[in-house]
Design an enzyme around this catalytic site. Structure first.
Site, short mmCIF file in Angstrom:
data_model
loop_
_atom_site.label_atom_id
_atom_site.label_comp_id
_atom_site.label_asym_id
_atom_site.label_seq_id
_atom_site.Cartn_x
_atom_site.Cartn_y
_atom_site.Cartn_z
N ARG A 133 0.85 -1.19 0.00
CA ARG A 133 0.00 0.00 0.00
C ARG A 133 0.89 1.24 0.00
O ARG A 133 2.01 1.21 0.52
CB ARG A 133 -0.91 0.01 1.24
CG ARG A 133 -1.80 -1.23 1.36
CD ARG A 133 -2.52 -1.24 2.70
NE ARG A 133 -3.39 -2.40 2.85
CZ ARG A 133 -3.03 -3.54 3.45
NH1 ARG A 133 -1.80 -3.67 3.96
NH2 ARG A 133 -3.87 -4.55 3.55
N HIS A 144 -3.28 -9.53 3.65
CA HIS A 144 -4.72 -9.61 3.88
C HIS A 144 -5.00 -10.55 5.05
O HIS A 144 -4.47 -11.66 5.10
CB HIS A 144 -5.44 -10.16 2.64
CG HIS A 144 -5.54 -9.18 1.52
ND1 HIS A 144 -5.74 -9.56 0.20
CD2 HIS A 144 -5.45 -7.82 1.50
CE1 HIS A 144 -5.79 -8.48 -0.56
NE2 HIS A 144 -5.61 -7.41 0.20
#
Length: 306
Positions: free
Chosen positions: A150, A269
């Site tokens: 990210r 995740h």
């Protein structure tokens, strides 16, 4: 105690007891401020909460609505645990709704190639200052694509989180979750070493691996603007964002046959359901499967003659 004081106590609890990261705390603060600005009560009851949820559905997309409701619900759970309220109105409110699947936007392979080739062509060793910043920009984009991280994870990489000998990088993800990812390409590792060599003084002073023109952390917004600039200069019409490199990274790994649980671990995740969305956009792999495994291939059907 009015709601302002109570919210501050809750956010303090989230920061120090639950150890939530800055981005999560910022989202909670915004969501709760909007909730109280609408309800205008210290502890709104079931009816007011229902009205607010209806208002959210009028204004926001489903993913945003889901997050904002979760923020308020978590706050009421806190009030109940602290015995500030005896009856939690969320126990009587149905907030479930069908969330539509929005497929992630990816960058076509040829456009990634086009962008990187354009950036490499801009190297100018005759100007030391310009070369330092060019090294930083190309290093940031290569790291985005090499790791699938990210943008805020890239922006917040600390100097001591990068091992330039082994290529191992420590990333701090959502909720303060730590993970390690390997820079597998020797070319990208050499690029990072060169970037560090040229910017070592500023990096050591700031403590961050990627630094801006003033020797401070290279912020998320600065990275977005830098990418936008190079995309435009390269003549690419698509609006490419840093997060699209993450989507592309995951999609192309799955297309190459990498197991989805491995992709989940690399992306950080917590649930494999989040990773499974990339299966929908892995078109190359889908076409390959249908081409090789479709039952029609084993049927004796007359050929069409054009």
């Amino acid at each position: 105690m009015n709601y302002t004081e109570q919210v501050e106590k809750y956010l303090e609890y989230c920061e120090f007891r639950k150890e939530l990261d800055w981005n999560t705390l910022k989202a909670y603060r915004i969501d709760l401020r909007q909730f109280f600005e609408y309800t205008m009560e210290d502890i709104p009851g079931k009816e007011k909460i229902e009205d607010y949820i209806t208002e959210l559905h009028k204004k926001f997309k489903q993913k945003t609505i889901k997050r904002k409701i979760a923020s308020v619900k978590a706050y009421y759970n806190f009030l109940e645990e602290r015995e500030i309220i005896s009856d939690n109105p969320f126990r009587k409110i149905k907030v479930g709704f069908k969330e539509s699947i929005i497929l992630p936007r990816i960058i076509p392979r040829e456009e990634i190639e086009e962008l990187l080739n354009f950036m490499y062509a801009q190297e100018n060793k005759s100007n030391v200052k310009v070369h330092k910043f060019w090294l930083r920009d190309i290093a940031v984009i290569e790291t985005l694509f090499a790791t699938g991280a990210r943008v805020y994870e890239i922006s917040n990489i600390r100097e001591d989180s990068v091992n330039l000998n082994t290529g191992l990088i420590r990333l701090m993800g959502k909720g303060g979750k730590e993970r390690y990812i390997q820079i597998a390409s020797s070319e990208i590792l050499d690029l990072l070493k060169n970037y560090y060599k040229e910017n070592a003084k500023e990096i050591k002073q700031s403590g961050f691996f990627f630094v801006n023109n003033r020797g401070c952390r290279y912020t998320e917004q600065s990275i977005r603007l830098m990418l936008k600039k190079y995309t435009k200069l390269a003549g690419i019409e698509r609006n490419i964002t840093p997060h699209m490199f993450r989507h592309s990274f995951a999609t192309y790994l799955i297309e190459e046959g990498v197991d989805i649980s491995c992709v989940q671990q690399i992306l950080g995740h917590s649930s494999i359901k989040t990773t499974q969305i990339y299966i929908h956009v892995a078109a190359k792999k889908q076409a390959e499967i249908l081409r090789e495994s479709h039952p029609r291939n084993r049927m004796n059907i007359l050929k069409f003659v054009a």
